[in-house]
Design a protein around this motif. Sequence first.
Motif, short mmCIF file in Angstrom:
data_model
loop_
_atom_site.label_atom_id
_atom_site.label_comp_id
_atom_site.label_asym_id
_atom_site.label_seq_id
_atom_site.Cartn_x
_atom_site.Cartn_y
_atom_site.Cartn_z
N MET A 1 0.85 -1.18 0.00
CA MET A 1 0.00 0.00 0.00
C MET A 1 0.89 1.24 0.00
N SER A 2 1.29 1.67 -1.14
CA SER A 2 2.15 2.82 -1.28
C SER A 2 1.41 4.09 -0.86
N GLY A 3 2.12 4.99 -0.18
CA GLY A 3 1.50 6.24 0.24
C GLY A 3 0.46 6.04 1.33
N THR A 4 0.58 4.99 2.07
CA THR A 4 -0.40 4.63 3.08
C THR A 4 -0.23 5.47 4.34
N ARG A 5 -1.36 5.92 4.86
CA ARG A 5 -1.38 6.59 6.17
C ARG A 5 -1.79 5.55 7.19
N TYR A 6 -1.29 5.70 8.41
CA TYR A 6 -1.71 4.79 9.47
C TYR A 6 -1.72 5.49 10.81
N THR A 7 -2.44 4.89 11.72
CA THR A 7 -2.47 5.34 13.10
C THR A 7 -2.57 4.09 13.99
N ILE A 8 -2.32 4.28 15.25
CA ILE A 8 -2.42 3.19 16.22
C ILE A 8 -3.58 3.52 17.15
N LEU A 9 -4.50 2.57 17.29
CA LEU A 9 -5.66 2.76 18.16
C LEU A 9 -5.53 1.85 19.38
N PRO A 10 -5.40 2.41 20.58
CA PRO A 10 -5.43 1.57 21.78
C PRO A 10 -6.80 0.91 21.88
N SER A 11 -6.82 -0.36 22.28
CA SER A 11 -8.09 -1.07 22.42
C SER A 11 -7.95 -2.10 23.53
N PRO A 12 -9.06 -2.68 23.97
CA PRO A 12 -9.00 -3.72 25.01
C PRO A 12 -8.25 -4.98 24.56
N ILE A 13 -8.06 -5.14 23.25
CA ILE A 13 -7.35 -6.32 22.75
C ILE A 13 -5.93 -5.99 22.34
N GLY A 14 -5.50 -4.80 22.67
CA GLY A 14 -4.15 -4.36 22.32
C GLY A 14 -4.20 -3.29 21.25
N PRO A 15 -3.04 -2.69 20.95
CA PRO A 15 -3.01 -1.62 19.95
C PRO A 15 -3.32 -2.16 18.54
N LEU A 16 -4.26 -1.51 17.88
CA LEU A 16 -4.64 -1.89 16.52
C LEU A 16 -4.03 -0.89 15.53
N VAL A 17 -3.49 -1.39 14.44
CA VAL A 17 -2.99 -0.54 13.36
C VAL A 17 -4.15 -0.32 12.39
N LEU A 18 -4.48 0.93 12.15
CA LEU A 18 -5.50 1.29 11.15
C LEU A 18 -4.74 1.93 10.00
N ALA A 19 -4.96 1.45 8.77
CA ALA A 19 -4.19 1.95 7.64
C ALA A 19 -5.05 2.05 6.39
N GLY A 20 -4.65 2.92 5.50
CA GLY A 20 -5.33 3.08 4.23
C GLY A 20 -4.91 4.37 3.56
N ALA A 21 -5.62 4.71 2.50
CA ALA A 21 -5.37 5.94 1.76
C ALA A 21 -6.51 6.90 2.02
N GLY A 22 -6.19 8.17 2.18
CA GLY A 22 -7.23 9.14 2.50
C GLY A 22 -7.93 8.72 3.79
N GLU A 23 -9.24 8.73 3.78
CA GLU A 23 -10.01 8.27 4.94
C GLU A 23 -10.58 6.88 4.73
N ARG A 24 -10.25 6.26 3.59
CA ARG A 24 -10.75 4.91 3.29
C ARG A 24 -9.86 3.88 3.99
N LEU A 25 -10.44 3.16 4.90
CA LEU A 25 -9.71 2.18 5.71
C LEU A 25 -9.49 0.91 4.88
N ALA A 26 -8.22 0.50 4.73
CA ALA A 26 -7.88 -0.68 3.95
C ALA A 26 -7.41 -1.83 4.81
N CYS A 27 -7.02 -1.54 6.06
CA CYS A 27 -6.40 -2.57 6.88
C CYS A 27 -6.59 -2.26 8.36
N ILE A 28 -6.91 -3.30 9.12
CA ILE A 28 -6.87 -3.26 10.57
C ILE A 28 -5.95 -4.39 10.99
N GLY A 29 -4.90 -4.05 11.69
CA GLY A 29 -3.93 -5.05 12.10
C GLY A 29 -3.91 -5.25 13.59
#
Length: 170
Positions: A1-29
């Motif tokens: 995913m070239s040019g991908t933006r991501y953030t880390i979301l703290p959650s009860p199951i551990g930190p989740l990686v949210l990634a994608g282009a623009g505001e369209r979410l392509a991945c939750i890790g």
Amino acid sequence: MSGTRYTILPSPIGPLVLAGAGERLACIGFPAGKGAVTPGADWHRDDTAFGQARSQLDAYFAGRLTRFDLALDPRGTPFQREVWQALTEIPPGETISYGELARRIGRPKASRAVGAANGVNPLPIVVPCHRVIGAAGALTGFAGGLETKRFLLALERGQGAAPPGQLALP
């Protein structure tokens, strides 16, 4: 995913990686295991990204949201996308077997292929692959681990499960 933006979301199951282009979410890790996602060299951390996704996931983990309404951009084959779409139609807290999911998409003999598509779902939780179980009713493979799958199902059923790795106190 070239040019991908991501953030880390703290959650009860551990930190989740949210990634994608623009505001369209392509991945939750997940933080670990088969579903772990490590940001690529060309990814750019932006903790202002995916505001709607962060808000809706927080509400989900707080037990206030059962259905997501997000701009998504999952990458997959037409068959995988068909399976992922069918996953979104399983009601929160309910489970079905891989065979039943195959029947629902009109391919009753494709339960193994459905399982494979389920296993590469890039948007777990939002596209609820945790709601699919084995034919005998057993919890089966999940990218976030079986404890996480158990936690998500209990959360959706309003059973207040302890997050994975924590003890539930009476």
